[in-house]
Design a protein around this motif. Structure first.
Motif, PDB file in Angstrom:
ATOM      1  N   TRP A 132      99.206   1.460  48.989  1.00 56.49           N
ATOM      2  CA  TRP A 132      98.476   0.289  48.478  1.00 56.49           C
ATOM      3  C   TRP A 132      97.375  -0.133  49.443  1.00 56.49           C
ATOM      4  O   TRP A 132      96.252  -0.438  49.028  1.00 56.49           O
ATOM      5  CB  TRP A 132      99.433  -0.876  48.252  1.00 56.49           C
ATOM      6  CG  TRP A 132     100.464  -0.636  47.183  1.00 56.49           C
ATOM      7  CD1 TRP A 132     100.326   0.143  46.060  1.00 56.49           C
ATOM      8  CD2 TRP A 132     101.790  -1.149  47.148  1.00 56.49           C
ATOM      9  NE1 TRP A 132     101.494   0.130  45.330  1.00 56.49           N
ATOM     10  CE2 TRP A 132     102.409  -0.650  45.970  1.00 56.49           C
ATOM     11  CE3 TRP A 132     102.537  -1.976  47.986  1.00 56.49           C
ATOM     12  CZ2 TRP A 132     103.711  -0.971  45.621  1.00 56.49           C
ATOM     13  CZ3 TRP A 132     103.832  -2.292  47.638  1.00 56.49           C
ATOM     14  CH2 TRP A 132     104.417  -1.797  46.467  1.00 56.49           C
ATOM     15  N   PRO A 190      90.747  -0.004  44.634  1.00 58.39           N
ATOM     16  CA  PRO A 190      91.331  -1.307  44.289  1.00 58.39           C
ATOM     17  C   PRO A 190      92.158  -1.885  45.435  1.00 58.39           C
ATOM     18  O   PRO A 190      92.835  -1.155  46.164  1.00 58.39           O
ATOM     19  CB  PRO A 190      92.203  -1.000  43.076  1.00 58.39           C
ATOM     20  CG  PRO A 190      92.482   0.458  43.138  1.00 58.39           C
ATOM     21  CD  PRO A 190      91.298   1.087  43.820  1.00 58.39           C
ATOM     22  N   ALA A 191      92.118  -3.185  45.583  1.00 59.30           N
ATOM     23  CA  ALA A 191      92.809  -3.896  46.668  1.00 59.30           C
ATOM     24  C   ALA A 191      94.269  -4.142  46.294  1.00 59.30           C
ATOM     25  O   ALA A 191      94.717  -5.274  46.158  1.00 59.30           O
ATOM     26  CB  ALA A 191      92.086  -5.202  46.966  1.00 59.30           C
ATOM     27  N   GLU A 215      96.442  -6.221  48.886  1.00 64.40           N
ATOM     28  CA  GLU A 215      96.085  -7.636  48.905  1.00 64.40           C
ATOM     29  C   GLU A 215      96.582  -8.346  47.654  1.00 64.40           C
ATOM     30  O   GLU A 215      96.980  -9.508  47.710  1.00 64.40           O
ATOM     31  CB  GLU A 215      94.566  -7.813  49.048  1.00 64.40           C
ATOM     32  CG  GLU A 215      94.030  -7.429  50.409  1.00 64.40           C
ATOM     33  CD  GLU A 215      93.764  -5.926  50.552  1.00 64.40           C
ATOM     34  OE1 GLU A 215      94.127  -5.133  49.649  1.00 64.40           O
ATOM     35  OE2 GLU A 215      93.203  -5.532  51.582  1.00 64.40           O
ATOM     36  N   GLN A 216      96.561  -7.675  46.508  1.00 61.14           N
ATOM     37  CA  GLN A 216      97.061  -8.269  45.270  1.00 61.14           C
ATOM     38  C   GLN A 216      98.540  -8.611  45.378  1.00 61.14           C
ATOM     39  O   GLN A 216      98.999  -9.568  44.772  1.00 61.14           O
ATOM     40  CB  GLN A 216      96.834  -7.312  44.097  1.00 61.14           C
ATOM     41  CG  GLN A 216      95.381  -7.131  43.732  1.00 61.14           C
ATOM     42  CD  GLN A 216      95.161  -5.965  42.760  1.00 61.14           C
ATOM     43  OE1 GLN A 216      96.095  -5.356  42.272  1.00 61.14           O
ATOM     44  NE2 GLN A 216      93.890  -5.663  42.511  1.00 61.14           N
ATOM     45  N   CYS A 243      94.408   2.471  49.513  1.00 57.40           N
ATOM     46  CA  CYS A 243      93.554   2.415  48.314  1.00 57.40           C
ATOM     47  C   CYS A 243      92.401   1.441  48.536  1.00 57.40           C
ATOM     48  O   CYS A 243      91.241   1.788  48.309  1.00 57.40           O
ATOM     49  CB  CYS A 243      94.383   2.008  47.082  1.00 57.40           C
ATOM     50  SG  CYS A 243      95.355   3.362  46.386  1.00 57.40           S
ATOM     51  N   GLY A 244      92.691   0.255  48.999  1.00 59.88           N
ATOM     52  CA  GLY A 244      91.638  -0.735  49.251  1.00 59.88           C
ATOM     53  C   GLY A 244      90.799  -0.400  50.458  1.00 59.88           C
ATOM     54  O   GLY A 244      89.571  -0.546  50.443  1.00 59.88           O
ATOM     55  N   TRP A 245      91.419   0.065  51.514  1.00 56.20           N
ATOM     56  CA  TRP A 245      90.732   0.379  52.761  1.00 56.20           C
ATOM     57  C   TRP A 245      89.718   1.500  52.567  1.00 56.20           C
ATOM     58  O   TRP A 245      88.685   1.534  53.219  1.00 56.20           O
ATOM     59  CB  TRP A 245      91.779   0.754  53.801  1.00 56.20           C
ATOM     60  CG  TRP A 245      91.310   0.878  55.214  1.00 56.20           C
ATOM     61  CD1 TRP A 245      91.042  -0.133  56.084  1.00 56.20           C
ATOM     62  CD2 TRP A 245      91.118   2.086  55.941  1.00 56.20           C
ATOM     63  NE1 TRP A 245      90.687   0.380  57.312  1.00 56.20           N
ATOM     64  CE2 TRP A 245      90.732   1.741  57.252  1.00 56.20           C
ATOM     65  CE3 TRP A 245      91.247   3.439  55.612  1.00 56.20           C
ATOM     66  CZ2 TRP A 245      90.458   2.688  58.224  1.00 56.20           C
ATOM     67  CZ3 TRP A 245      90.976   4.381  56.600  1.00 56.20           C
ATOM     68  CH2 TRP A 245      90.579   4.004  57.887  1.00 56.20           C
ATOM     69  N   SER A 274      86.998  -0.512  57.578  1.00 56.16           N
ATOM     70  CA  SER A 274      87.533   0.504  56.667  1.00 56.16           C
ATOM     71  C   SER A 274      86.728   1.780  56.753  1.00 56.16           C
ATOM     72  O   SER A 274      85.714   1.843  57.422  1.00 56.16           O
ATOM     73  CB  SER A 274      87.532  -0.014  55.235  1.00 56.16           C
ATOM     74  OG  SER A 274      86.237  -0.006  54.699  1.00 56.16           O
TER      75      SER A 274
END
Length: 138
Positions: free
Chosen positions: A63, A72-73, A76-77, A66-68, A6
């Motif tokens: 989405w 927040p993941a 993945e969620q 955001c995690g990468w 990331s």
């Protein structure tokens, strides 16, 4: 490169996610990226790999990024592990598609006025991931 790679450097106290403006900043980047891809003839090969309607693509990239980027993941969620390469194998991604993706993202960052140092950091991370996604020679 693995799916876990990331733009977030664990040694940094501030994540790329925070520096880009959190979820709103990521959404703005993703929206500009897809707007450009949809409008600019220079990104026609990249656009051809996507569905007619880009709403789902926009959401999924938002989405994921955001995690990468260290936030927040959200991806993945919803979907579990991103398995980026496996999810992109059905699409012919060669050098031209990789280069168009990177050029489109660079233009989006530039047009949104992303800080030059952050843009350089993100570009290096995007380039590594985009090259890893290639599944065709040309």
């Amino acid at each position: 490169m693995s799916d876990a790679a990331s733009a977030h450097d664990a040694t940094d106290a501030t994540t790329a996610f925070a520096l880009i403006g959190g979820e709103a900043g990521v959404r703005a980047l993703v929206d500009r990226f897809y707007d450009l891809m949809d409008l600019e003839p220079a990104y026609a090969r990249l656009r051809a790999l996507h569905p007619t309607t880009l709403d789902e693509s926009r959401d999924k990239l938002h989405w994921f990024l955001c995690g990468w980027l260290g936030g927040p993941a959200l991806y993945e969620q919803r979907f579990g592990h991103p398995r980026l390469r496996a999810r992109h194998l059905p699409y012919p991604i060669g050098i031209a598609e990789r280069d168009q993706w990177l050029a489109c993202m660079r233009q989006a960052m530039r047009e949104l006025g992303v800080d030059a140092a952050l843009a350089q950091r993100l570009d290096a991370a995007f380039a590594g991931t985009a090259d890893w996604m290639r599944n065709r020679g040309g």
